[in-house]
Write a protein that holds these residues in place. Structure first.
Motif, PDB file in Angstrom:
ATOM      1  N   TYR A 182      20.516  27.119  36.560  1.00 47.05           N
ATOM      2  CA  TYR A 182      19.641  27.919  36.647  1.00 47.05           C
ATOM      3  C   TYR A 182      18.443  27.672  35.960  1.00 47.05           C
ATOM      4  O   TYR A 182      18.422  26.818  35.148  1.00 47.05           O
ATOM      5  CB  TYR A 182      20.081  29.359  36.087  1.00 47.05           C
ATOM      6  CG  TYR A 182      19.966  29.459  34.727  1.00 47.05           C
ATOM      7  CD1 TYR A 182      19.024  30.072  33.907  1.00 47.05           C
ATOM      8  CD2 TYR A 182      21.314  29.140  33.860  1.00 47.05           C
ATOM      9  CE1 TYR A 182      19.247  30.160  32.653  1.00 47.05           C
ATOM     10  CE2 TYR A 182      21.469  29.059  32.491  1.00 47.05           C
ATOM     11  CZ  TYR A 182      20.216  29.715  32.008  1.00 47.05           C
ATOM     12  OH  TYR A 182      20.484  29.292  30.456  1.00 47.05           O
ATOM     13  N   VAL A 183      17.210  28.328  36.120  1.00 49.44           N
ATOM     14  CA  VAL A 183      16.035  28.199  35.613  1.00 49.44           C
ATOM     15  C   VAL A 183      15.331  29.221  35.028  1.00 49.44           C
ATOM     16  O   VAL A 183      15.657  30.371  35.830  1.00 49.44           O
ATOM     17  CB  VAL A 183      15.045  27.209  36.393  1.00 49.44           C
ATOM     18  CG1 VAL A 183      15.585  25.956  36.833  1.00 49.44           C
ATOM     19  CG2 VAL A 183      14.523  27.943  37.648  1.00 49.44           C
ATOM     20  N   ARG A 184      14.408  29.164  34.200  1.00 52.61           N
ATOM     21  CA  ARG A 184      13.719  30.571  33.731  1.00 52.61           C
ATOM     22  C   ARG A 184      12.368  30.086  34.370  1.00 52.61           C
ATOM     23  O   ARG A 184      11.537  29.192  33.697  1.00 52.61           O
ATOM     24  CB  ARG A 184      13.914  30.513  32.304  1.00 52.61           C
ATOM     25  CG  ARG A 184      15.111  31.148  31.852  1.00 52.61           C
ATOM     26  CD  ARG A 184      15.031  32.064  30.580  1.00 52.61           C
ATOM     27  NE  ARG A 184      16.556  32.445  30.251  1.00 52.61           N
ATOM     28  CZ  ARG A 184      17.171  33.431  30.474  1.00 52.61           C
ATOM     29  NH1 ARG A 184      16.580  34.276  31.298  1.00 52.61           N
ATOM     30  NH2 ARG A 184      18.301  33.798  30.045  1.00 52.61           N
ATOM     31  N   LEU A 185      11.880  30.649  35.335  1.00 54.19           N
ATOM     32  CA  LEU A 185      10.556  30.360  36.006  1.00 54.19           C
ATOM     33  C   LEU A 185       9.271  31.247  35.146  1.00 54.19           C
ATOM     34  O   LEU A 185       8.007  30.617  35.213  1.00 54.19           O
ATOM     35  CB  LEU A 185      10.459  30.878  37.204  1.00 54.19           C
ATOM     36  CG  LEU A 185      11.565  30.141  38.090  1.00 54.19           C
ATOM     37  CD1 LEU A 185      11.423  30.523  39.552  1.00 54.19           C
ATOM     38  CD2 LEU A 185      11.131  28.625  38.113  1.00 54.19           C
ATOM     39  N   GLU A 186       9.835  32.110  34.405  1.00 55.84           N
ATOM     40  CA  GLU A 186       8.432  32.821  33.791  1.00 55.84           C
ATOM     41  C   GLU A 186       8.778  32.879  32.219  1.00 55.84           C
ATOM     42  O   GLU A 186       8.739  33.988  31.484  1.00 55.84           O
ATOM     43  CB  GLU A 186       8.565  34.386  34.291  1.00 55.84           C
ATOM     44  CG  GLU A 186       8.327  34.301  35.930  1.00 55.84           C
ATOM     45  CD  GLU A 186       8.689  35.526  36.631  1.00 55.84           C
ATOM     46  OE1 GLU A 186       9.407  36.273  35.927  1.00 55.84           O
ATOM     47  OE2 GLU A 186       8.460  35.659  37.757  1.00 55.84           O
ATOM     48  N   GLY A 187       9.044  31.858  31.603  1.00 54.92           N
ATOM     49  CA  GLY A 187       9.193  31.621  30.112  1.00 54.92           C
ATOM     50  C   GLY A 187      10.526  32.271  29.575  1.00 54.92           C
ATOM     51  O   GLY A 187      11.762  31.606  30.048  1.00 54.92           O
ATOM     52  N   LYS A 188      10.567  33.380  28.866  1.00 55.38           N
ATOM     53  CA  LYS A 188      11.778  33.878  28.521  1.00 55.38           C
ATOM     54  C   LYS A 188      12.157  35.031  29.691  1.00 55.38           C
ATOM     55  O   LYS A 188      12.959  35.927  29.320  1.00 55.38           O
ATOM     56  CB  LYS A 188      11.596  34.588  27.134  1.00 55.38           C
ATOM     57  CG  LYS A 188      11.576  33.570  26.143  1.00 55.38           C
ATOM     58  CD  LYS A 188      11.833  34.135  24.775  1.00 55.38           C
ATOM     59  CE  LYS A 188      11.961  32.933  23.842  1.00 55.38           C
ATOM     60  NZ  LYS A 188      12.407  33.345  22.479  1.00 55.38           N
TER      61      LYS A 188
END
Length: 65
Positions: free
Chosen positions: A38-44
């Motif tokens: 997965y990725v965190r696209l908006e920081g945290k």
């Protein structure tokens, strides 16, 4: 769903509906640093799962009975 540079992403809520596993299952996998990626696209912010890669991961990890 969100698309960035041609890659479609879904949240754990959408992934739960798509793959039939609970949101807590996805959260536990993230907490234990286990696939699917997965990725965190908006920081945290929210965790986002790339649909194509996650589809492939589930297909590759199916056990035939």
């Amino acid at each position: 769903m969100k698309e960035i540079l041609g890659v479609r992403y879904i949240t754990d809520k959408e992934a739960s509906a798509r793959y039939g596993y609970s949101q807590s299952w996805f959260r536990q996998r993230r907490h234990n640093n286990v696939e699917p990626h997965y990725v965190r696209l908006e920081g945290k912010g929210k965790a986002w799962y790339p649909i194509d890669e996650t589809d492939k991961w589930f297909k590759d990890n199916m056990v035939k009975t």
